[in-house]
Design an enzyme around this catalytic site. Structure first.
Site, PDB file in Angstrom:
ATOM      1  CE  LYS A  10      -3.808  -2.318   2.539  1.00  0.00           C
ATOM      2  NZ  LYS A  10      -4.700  -2.247   3.737  1.00  0.00           N
ATOM      3  CG  PHE A  58     -13.123   1.969   8.300  1.00  0.00           C
ATOM      4  CD1 PHE A  58     -12.687   1.240   7.207  1.00  0.00           C
ATOM      5  CD2 PHE A  58     -13.759   1.298   9.335  1.00  0.00           C
ATOM      6  CE1 PHE A  58     -12.868  -0.127   7.141  1.00  0.00           C
ATOM      7  CE2 PHE A  58     -13.954  -0.080   9.278  1.00  0.00           C
ATOM      8  CZ  PHE A  58     -13.506  -0.795   8.175  1.00  0.00           C
ATOM      9  NE  ARG A  91      -5.441 -12.570   5.597  1.00  0.00           N
ATOM     10  CZ  ARG A  91      -6.260 -11.524   5.612  1.00  0.00           C
ATOM     11  NH1 ARG A  91      -6.321 -10.696   4.562  1.00  0.00           N
ATOM     12  NH2 ARG A  91      -7.019 -11.267   6.635  1.00  0.00           N
ATOM     13  CB  THR A  97      -7.318  -6.595   9.942  1.00  0.00           C
ATOM     14  OG1 THR A  97      -7.681  -7.789   9.236  1.00  0.00           O
ATOM     15  CG2 THR A  97      -7.773  -5.379   9.165  1.00  0.00           C
ATOM     16  NE  ARG A 108      -2.299  -6.196   6.974  1.00  0.00           N
ATOM     17  CZ  ARG A 108      -3.474  -6.682   6.624  1.00  0.00           C
ATOM     18  NH1 ARG A 108      -4.138  -7.491   7.445  1.00  0.00           N
ATOM     19  NH2 ARG A 108      -4.016  -6.378   5.461  1.00  0.00           N
ATOM     20  CG  ASN A 122      -3.388  -2.847   7.245  1.00  0.00           C
ATOM     21  OD1 ASN A 122      -3.334  -2.353   6.123  1.00  0.00           O
ATOM     22  ND2 ASN A 122      -4.420  -3.547   7.671  1.00  0.00           N
ATOM     23  CG  HIS A 125      -4.917  -6.503  -0.054  1.00  0.00           C
ATOM     24  ND1 HIS A 125      -6.094  -6.662   0.647  1.00  0.00           N
ATOM     25  CD2 HIS A 125      -4.969  -7.393  -1.081  1.00  0.00           C
ATOM     26  CE1 HIS A 125      -6.828  -7.583   0.043  1.00  0.00           C
ATOM     27  NE2 HIS A 125      -6.165  -8.038  -1.012  1.00  0.00           N
TER      28      HIS A 125
HETATM   29  P1  IDP Z   1      -7.657  -7.429   5.688  1.00  0.00           P
HETATM   30  O1  IDP Z   1      -6.897  -6.306   4.995  1.00  0.00           O
HETATM   31  O2  IDP Z   1      -6.894  -8.009   6.857  1.00  0.00           O
HETATM   32  O3  IDP Z   1      -8.154  -8.488   4.725  1.00  0.00           O
HETATM   33  P2  IDP Z   1     -10.342  -6.281   5.722  1.00  0.00           P
HETATM   34  O4  IDP Z   1     -11.406  -6.560   6.737  1.00  0.00           O
HETATM   35  O5  IDP Z   1     -10.519  -6.831   4.349  1.00  0.00           O
HETATM   36  O6  IDP Z   1      -8.955  -6.768   6.359  1.00  0.00           O
HETATM   37  O7  IDP Z   1     -10.173  -4.695   5.669  1.00  0.00           O
HETATM   38  C1  IDP Z   1      -9.518  -4.049   4.617  1.00  0.00           C
HETATM   39  C2  IDP Z   1      -8.701  -2.889   5.165  1.00  0.00           C
HETATM   40  O8  IDP Z   1      -9.577  -1.930   5.784  1.00  0.00           O
HETATM   41  C3  IDP Z   1      -7.730  -3.266   6.275  1.00  0.00           C
HETATM   42  O9  IDP Z   1      -6.499  -3.783   5.788  1.00  0.00           O
HETATM   43  C4  IDP Z   1      -7.557  -1.943   7.014  1.00  0.00           C
HETATM   44  O10 IDP Z   1      -6.676  -1.056   6.302  1.00  0.00           O
HETATM   45  C5  IDP Z   1      -8.972  -1.364   6.949  1.00  0.00           C
HETATM   46  N1  IDP Z   1      -9.808  -1.775   8.110  1.00  0.00           N
HETATM   47  C6  IDP Z   1     -10.503  -2.927   8.247  1.00  0.00           C
HETATM   48  N2  IDP Z   1     -11.188  -2.980   9.405  1.00  0.00           N
HETATM   49  C7  IDP Z   1     -10.925  -1.800  10.015  1.00  0.00           C
HETATM   50  C8  IDP Z   1     -11.364  -1.228  11.286  1.00  0.00           C
HETATM   51  O11 IDP Z   1     -12.136  -1.836  12.059  1.00  0.00           O
HETATM   52  N3  IDP Z   1     -10.884  -0.012  11.605  1.00  0.00           N
HETATM   53  C9  IDP Z   1     -10.047   0.688  10.768  1.00  0.00           C
HETATM   54  N4  IDP Z   1      -9.616   0.201   9.594  1.00  0.00           N
HETATM   55  C10 IDP Z   1     -10.048  -1.028   9.199  1.00  0.00           C
HETATM   56 MG    MG Z   2      -9.605  -8.378   3.219  1.00  0.00          MG
END
Ligand code: IDP
Ligand code: MG
Length: 166
Positions: A10, A58, A91, A97, A108, A122, A125
């Site tokens: 990212k 968000f 992963r 996350t 991360r 983070n 992806h």
């Molecule tokens: P992942 O990236 O671990 O697959 P996802 O739930 O797909 O997690 O979320 C995508 C992205 O959205 C995350 O990598 C993070 O940058 C952001 N994100 C997800 N959940 C939250 C949250 O509860 N608070 C703030 N940012 C979040």
């Molecule tokens: Mg995801």
């Protein structure tokens, strides 16, 4: 099972010069990189990529984040890793996350932060399951950009004007 998975470094990962570090970590998986490029995440691509989060408070900031608007670095590095259990292996190294909950040795956990707004910044992806991997890979890459055949393709005749070196 042989799988493919999408990794995005990212904009925060790029601006903080973490590319080499992240690629070194991911090389521990012994997976093969079968595609890679630096590209812009347009609003459309970013919204499709995170379509499952539409409606979250968000969401708008997340789309800006992937586009690079929070970091003055409007690009991402997109990679496809391929091999045995690719999704889980990547992963695992990526970590949870929420960077504060992620294992401190994960990517991360090492480099992520939570913005004052609450957004998880983070660094990377990684696809979460085979269906998401397919959807995401087809969003970010065209078949000819990948050095192996991972999904069925069809031939399409198109009249296009392309740029070439002058
Ligand atoms: P992942 O990236 O671990 O697959 P996802 O739930 O797909 O997690 O979320 C995508 C992205 O959205 C995350 O990598 C993070 O940058 C952001 N994100 C997800 N959940 C939250 C949250 O509860 N608070 C703030 N940012 C979040
Ligand atoms: Mg995801």
């Amino acid at each position: 099972m042989i799988q493919q998975t999408l990794v995005l470094i990212k904009p925060d990962g790029l601006i903080r010069s973490l590319t080499g570090n992240i690629l070194t970590r991911l090389s521990e998986t012994k997976l093969e990189i079968v595609a890679g490029k630096v590209c812009r995440a347009t609003r459309e691509i970013a919204e499709q990529h995170y379509a499952h989060l539409k409606g979250q408070p968000f969401f708008n900031e997340l789309i800006q984040y992937l586009q690079g608007e929070l970091h003055e670095r409007r690009k991402v590095m997109a990679l496809i890793y391929w091999g045995e259990d690719a999704i889980a292996k990547v992963r695992e190294l990526t970590g949870e996350t929420n960077p504060e909950k992620a294992s401190p040795t994960s990517i991360r956990g090492s480099f992520g932060r939570i913005r004052t707004t609450g957004l998880f910044e983070n660094v990377v992806h990684a696809s979460s399951d085979p269906l998401e991997a397919e959807r995401e890979i087809k969003l970010w890459f065209q078949p000819d950009e990948i050095i192996i055949d991972i999904y069925p393709t069809k031939k399409a005749k198109k009249e296009v004007t392309v740029r070439e070196w002058s």
